[in-house]
Scaffold this active site. Structure first.
Site, PDB file in Angstrom:
ATOM      1  N   ASP A 150      90.087  30.974  21.085  1.00 54.83           N
ATOM      2  CA  ASP A 150      88.483  30.169  21.636  1.00 54.83           C
ATOM      3  C   ASP A 150      88.071  30.882  23.239  1.00 54.83           C
ATOM      4  O   ASP A 150      89.512  30.949  24.169  1.00 54.83           O
ATOM      5  CB  ASP A 150      88.677  29.412  21.772  1.00 54.83           C
ATOM      6  CG  ASP A 150      86.944  29.214  22.133  1.00 54.83           C
ATOM      7  OD1 ASP A 150      85.973  29.750  22.478  1.00 54.83           O
ATOM      8  OD2 ASP A 150      86.681  28.250  23.070  1.00 54.83           O
ATOM      9  N   ASN A 185      85.010  31.274  23.981  1.00 48.66           N
ATOM     10  CA  ASN A 185      84.623  30.831  25.276  1.00 48.66           C
ATOM     11  C   ASN A 185      83.973  29.905  25.174  1.00 48.66           C
ATOM     12  O   ASN A 185      82.880  28.274  25.850  1.00 48.66           O
ATOM     13  CB  ASN A 185      82.986  31.462  25.116  1.00 48.66           C
ATOM     14  CG  ASN A 185      82.265  31.044  23.080  1.00 48.66           C
ATOM     15  OD1 ASN A 185      83.688  30.423  22.728  1.00 48.66           O
ATOM     16  ND2 ASN A 185      81.531  31.285  23.002  1.00 48.66           N
ATOM     17  N   ASP A 232      83.920  27.348  23.830  1.00 51.27           N
ATOM     18  CA  ASP A 232      83.210  26.167  22.444  1.00 51.27           C
ATOM     19  C   ASP A 232      84.233  24.804  21.771  1.00 51.27           C
ATOM     20  O   ASP A 232      83.965  24.209  20.615  1.00 51.27           O
ATOM     21  CB  ASP A 232      82.307  26.743  21.415  1.00 51.27           C
ATOM     22  CG  ASP A 232      82.656  27.529  21.038  1.00 51.27           C
ATOM     23  OD1 ASP A 232      83.551  27.817  21.217  1.00 51.27           O
ATOM     24  OD2 ASP A 232      81.518  28.149  20.383  1.00 51.27           O
ATOM     25  N   ASP A 286      87.407  32.752  18.357  1.00 55.35           N
ATOM     26  CA  ASP A 286      85.889  33.652  17.932  1.00 55.35           C
ATOM     27  C   ASP A 286      86.313  35.091  17.876  1.00 55.35           C
ATOM     28  O   ASP A 286      87.808  35.462  18.305  1.00 55.35           O
ATOM     29  CB  ASP A 286      85.129  33.386  18.718  1.00 55.35           C
ATOM     30  CG  ASP A 286      85.611  33.585  19.812  1.00 55.35           C
ATOM     31  OD1 ASP A 286      86.196  34.323  20.421  1.00 55.35           O
ATOM     32  OD2 ASP A 286      85.546  32.299  20.506  1.00 55.35           O
ATOM     33  N   ASP A 334      88.186  39.370   4.054  1.00 53.98           N
ATOM     34  CA  ASP A 334      88.240  38.207   3.212  1.00 53.98           C
ATOM     35  C   ASP A 334      86.546  38.386   1.992  1.00 53.98           C
ATOM     36  O   ASP A 334      85.411  38.192   2.750  1.00 53.98           O
ATOM     37  CB  ASP A 334      88.049  36.527   3.057  1.00 53.98           C
ATOM     38  CG  ASP A 334      88.892  36.109   2.679  1.00 53.98           C
ATOM     39  OD1 ASP A 334      88.775  36.573   1.370  1.00 53.98           O
ATOM     40  OD2 ASP A 334      89.784  35.504   3.298  1.00 53.98           O
ATOM     41  N   ASP A 370      89.461  37.008  -3.072  1.00 54.16           N
ATOM     42  CA  ASP A 370      88.792  35.059  -3.085  1.00 54.16           C
ATOM     43  C   ASP A 370      89.066  34.962  -4.592  1.00 54.16           C
ATOM     44  O   ASP A 370      87.885  34.735  -5.435  1.00 54.16           O
ATOM     45  CB  ASP A 370      88.099  34.474  -2.135  1.00 54.16           C
ATOM     46  CG  ASP A 370      87.943  33.013  -2.191  1.00 54.16           C
ATOM     47  OD1 ASP A 370      89.350  32.865  -1.521  1.00 54.16           O
ATOM     48  OD2 ASP A 370      87.352  32.300  -2.503  1.00 54.16           O
ATOM     49  N   GLU A 424      93.543  37.304  -5.053  1.00 53.85           N
ATOM     50  CA  GLU A 424      94.046  35.845  -5.027  1.00 53.85           C
ATOM     51  C   GLU A 424      93.845  35.350  -6.697  1.00 53.85           C
ATOM     52  O   GLU A 424      92.685  35.229  -6.695  1.00 53.85           O
ATOM     53  CB  GLU A 424      92.974  34.789  -3.857  1.00 53.85           C
ATOM     54  CG  GLU A 424      93.924  33.797  -3.821  1.00 53.85           C
ATOM     55  CD  GLU A 424      92.929  32.535  -3.618  1.00 53.85           C
ATOM     56  OE1 GLU A 424      93.374  31.097  -3.278  1.00 53.85           O
ATOM     57  OE2 GLU A 424      91.837  32.714  -3.820  1.00 53.85           O
ATOM     58  N   HIS A 440      95.771  29.788   4.848  1.00 51.72           N
ATOM     59  CA  HIS A 440      95.324  28.595   5.160  1.00 51.72           C
ATOM     60  C   HIS A 440      95.605  27.182   3.971  1.00 51.72           C
ATOM     61  O   HIS A 440      94.420  26.681   4.013  1.00 51.72           O
ATOM     62  CB  HIS A 440      94.176  29.398   5.684  1.00 51.72           C
ATOM     63  CG  HIS A 440      93.426  29.686   4.476  1.00 51.72           C
ATOM     64  ND1 HIS A 440      94.311  30.997   3.595  1.00 51.72           N
ATOM     65  CD2 HIS A 440      92.543  29.677   4.072  1.00 51.72           C
ATOM     66  CE1 HIS A 440      93.442  30.963   2.834  1.00 51.72           C
ATOM     67  NE2 HIS A 440      92.472  30.110   2.855  1.00 51.72           N
ATOM     68  N   ASP A 441      95.815  27.566   3.410  1.00 49.67           N
ATOM     69  CA  ASP A 441      95.306  26.512   2.106  1.00 49.67           C
ATOM     70  C   ASP A 441      96.495  25.516   1.983  1.00 49.67           C
ATOM     71  O   ASP A 441      97.315  24.648   0.627  1.00 49.67           O
ATOM     72  CB  ASP A 441      95.292  26.966   0.758  1.00 49.67           C
ATOM     73  CG  ASP A 441      93.763  27.499   0.566  1.00 49.67           C
ATOM     74  OD1 ASP A 441      93.095  27.662   1.840  1.00 49.67           O
ATOM     75  OD2 ASP A 441      93.492  29.468   0.123  1.00 49.67           O
TER      76      ASP A 441
END
Ligand code: TEU
Ligand code: CA
Length: 602
Positions: free
Chosen positions: A69, A71, A73, A77, A146, A248, A307, A379-380
């Site tokens: 990150d 900034n 939040d 990013d 992606d 995907d 995928e 990520h899954d």
């Protein structure tokens, strides 16, 4: 016998017993090379006669929300990514796959796209994107994006128009159908639970199709106008300088548009899984995507990694053979063992043997076909160290031995963010700490199945996709240097000791192990073997020893990883090119400690 003599003989006996005991702990393990399948030789020869720019490269997946990150939040990013490119360069990464960063309501963290040509403001601007891309290029790195085109978001402008008029032109981009006797058009169950059909508000006799969440309506690839819009969008990104796509959930584009449904499965809700229908129509996918490949991918010499789940042997050549529809596909052989279950509560326990046998099978299928992409995490999935290794090796030592086993497989390896420092599963303490929509669904499923709330939490914590989505651990400061704000998901419990900065300073760390392995993989002396060499499993007499050869007429290497809890010895010769843990040649035998691994040359 004099007292002193008695004592010394007792001592000698004790020493002898100790020696016997420690010798007994060393298990002799036999390794037998599999015979070579001649069709694999032909594929290897074909590939080396037609080299591609991605051969010999190593790829890395970034999950943008969780990388860095910039900034404050609490959300990763694009500028954060740009600021960490040197970490990836030092690791030896050539290709970066970025999970979705497009405009999205983030119901499924960006896999629900509302505008394919815009950057989600939480990730930054198009200027930030262009800057990131040019910084990657400066470092000689490639970017693949992606491509999520089996479905979009229910907030996409075209879908909103379609919803308002299910008979109108926009509805033809999707699947709108009338119900049958007050029931949905068919009985398929979505990947995320419940019917694949959702009622259209205000037009109650109409339904629209969504194989994933109801906020992810499926796109109709049989409509030529839809395809034209996709090609335009894809070429927009390729013309910007993007080098290709991870595609995907793509096998789902082939459908029986009469929607006949399937006989109900064992779950007992009268439904059947959408993915069963997808697998039945897999052979139609190459035909559907040929135009896309010829009009977008080929002219740009772009890389595509599909995928692709549910493939059977017959269609593999058309999927990623020499004239296949994709450059490569992920090897999901091990993943498919888990996902063939009723839900997380029903998933089998991971093990070294499962990891090894599935990867061997995946590698053997791949080398009869083309250039697949080995993965150990994405990520899954939960973290591999926690999923496959025995509890005593769920640490840096186990992570290194697993890294050795993984990094020399054949194909284009993808390392997932955090894998390079040996991240383990996160210690989720309550169901409110999960962010993934699937976690909530699976928690309910587990309760419905009769598990107690504690047991349900445990199964979800073990299998949740959120394990891969907790922030990258950069240093030991607040929030591991990921953000100065409040992270969008909880931090991993061990970041004080488990982080990039600490590992950079330790030559034996998991991070330095990955760096060394990637260097070895690219070493010009072995590069040819690493890229085009055959993958030859070595059948081991121990289920927790993972061993294989990579072989070419130019030479060979042997990889052995001892993921068992005992020390091992092998009757083989060779020179050690790389080792982690305890490994040495003694009296013509290789001794390999528990959680240790070697790469050998003859
Ligand atoms: O996943 C496709 C897929 O088939 C899923 O069922 C996957 O197995 C699931 O994550 C298991 O819980 C892709 C993306 O990788 C995933 O993140 C998205 O949620 C999904 O497509 C929808 O776009
Ligand atoms: Ca941010």
């Amino acid at each position: 016998m004099k007292k002193s003599a008695l004592i010394s003989s007792l001592v000698a006996a004790a020493i002898a017993t100790a020696a016997v005991a420690s010798a007994a702990e060393i298990k002799t393990v036999s390794l037998i090379e599999d015979p070579v399948d001649p069709s694999a030789l032909a594929v290897c020869a074909q590939l080396s006669s037609a080299p591609k720019w991605w051969h010999g490269k190593v790829a890395y997946q970034i999950y943008p929300r969780s990388f860095k990150d910039s900034n404050g939040d609490g959300i990763g990013d694009l500028r954060g990514i740009t600021s960490k490119l040197d970490h990836l360069k030092a690791l030896g990464i050539d290709i970066i796959w970025l999970s979705p960063i497009y405009a999205s309501p983030m119901v499924d963290n960006g896999y629900d796209i509302s505008d394919y040509r815009a950057i989600n403001p939480e990730f930054g601007t198009m200027k930030d994107f262009d800057e990131m891309l040019s910084e990657m290029k400066k470092r000689g790195m490639h970017l693949i994006m992606d491509l999520v085109v089996n479905h979009c978001s229910s907030e996409h402008a075209a879908f909103k128009k379609a919803l308002a008029d299910p008979e109108g032109p926009e509805a033809k981009y999707f699947y709108f159908r009338k119900g049958k006797n007050g029931l949905p058009p068919d009985n398929l169950r979505s990947y995320f639970g419940g019917s694949v059909w959702e009622k259209v508000p205000g037009h109650e006799n109409y339904y629209y199709l969504h194989y994933f969440a109801k906020q992810q309506p499926d796109l109709n690839w049989y409509n030529p106008d839809l395809r034209e819009r996709v090609y335009d969008m894809v070429n927009f990104w390729l013309d910007k300088g993007v080098d290709g796509f991870r595609i995907d959930a793509i096998m789902n584009v082939a459908k029986d548009t009469a929607f006949p449904g399937l006989p109900p499965d064992a779950v007992g809700d009268g439904m059947a899984e959408a993915k069963v229908m997808t697998a039945m129509h897999a052979a139609e996918v190459p035909g559907i995507l040929k135009e896309f490949r010829d009009r977008c991918i080929k002219p740009h010499d772009a890389l595509t990694v599909g995928e692709a789940f549910g493939l059977n042997d017959e269609i593999l050549p058309e999927i990623y053979g020499s004239d296949g529809i994709f450059s490569s596909v992920f090897d999901f052989t091990v993943r498919e063992i888990f996902e063939n279950a009723k839900g997380y509560y029903d998933y089998p326990m991971g093990s070294v043997k499962m990891y090894r046998d599935a990867n061997f099978k995946g590698q053997l299928d791949a080398q009869k076909t083309g250039f697949a992409s080995p993965i150990t995490e994405n990520h899954d999935e939960p973290r591999a160290v926690s999923l496959y290794l025995p509890p005593k090796l769920q640490n840096a030592q186990g992570a290194r031995a697993l890294a050795v086993a993984f990094m020399f497989m054949r194909g284009l390896p993808f390392i997932y963010e955090g894998q390079e420092i040996g991240m383990t599963n996160t210690d989720f303490k309550s169901k409110d700490e999960f962010r993934d929509l699937v976690a909530a669904e699976e928690y309910t499923k587990a309760l419905d199945h009769g598990l107690s709330p504690q047991e349900a939490l445990k199964t979800v914590a073990l299998q949740s996709r959120d394990n891969a989505r907790t922030p990258m651990l950069w240093d030991d400061t607040m929030n591991a240097g990921f953000t100065t704000g409040t992270p969008w998901i909880r931090m991993h419990q061990d970041f004080k000791t488990l982080n990039v900065k600490a590992q950079e300073q330790d030559p034996t760390s998991v991070l330095n192990c990955y760096r060394d392995l990637i260097k070895l993989r690219k070493d010009p002396r072995f590069a040819e073997i690493m890229i085009y060499g055959l993958f030859i499993p070595m059948q081991s007499s121990d289920d927790e020893v993972l061993a294989y050869k990579r072989k070419l007429s130019a030479g060979e290497i042997t990889v052995i990883s001892n993921l068992s809890l005992h020390d091992t010895q092998f009757d083989l010769k060779g020179k050690i090119l790389y080792q982690t843990g305890k490994a040495e040649f003694k009296d013509g035998k290789l001794l390999l400690g528990s959680g240790s691994a070697v790469v050998l040359k003859p």
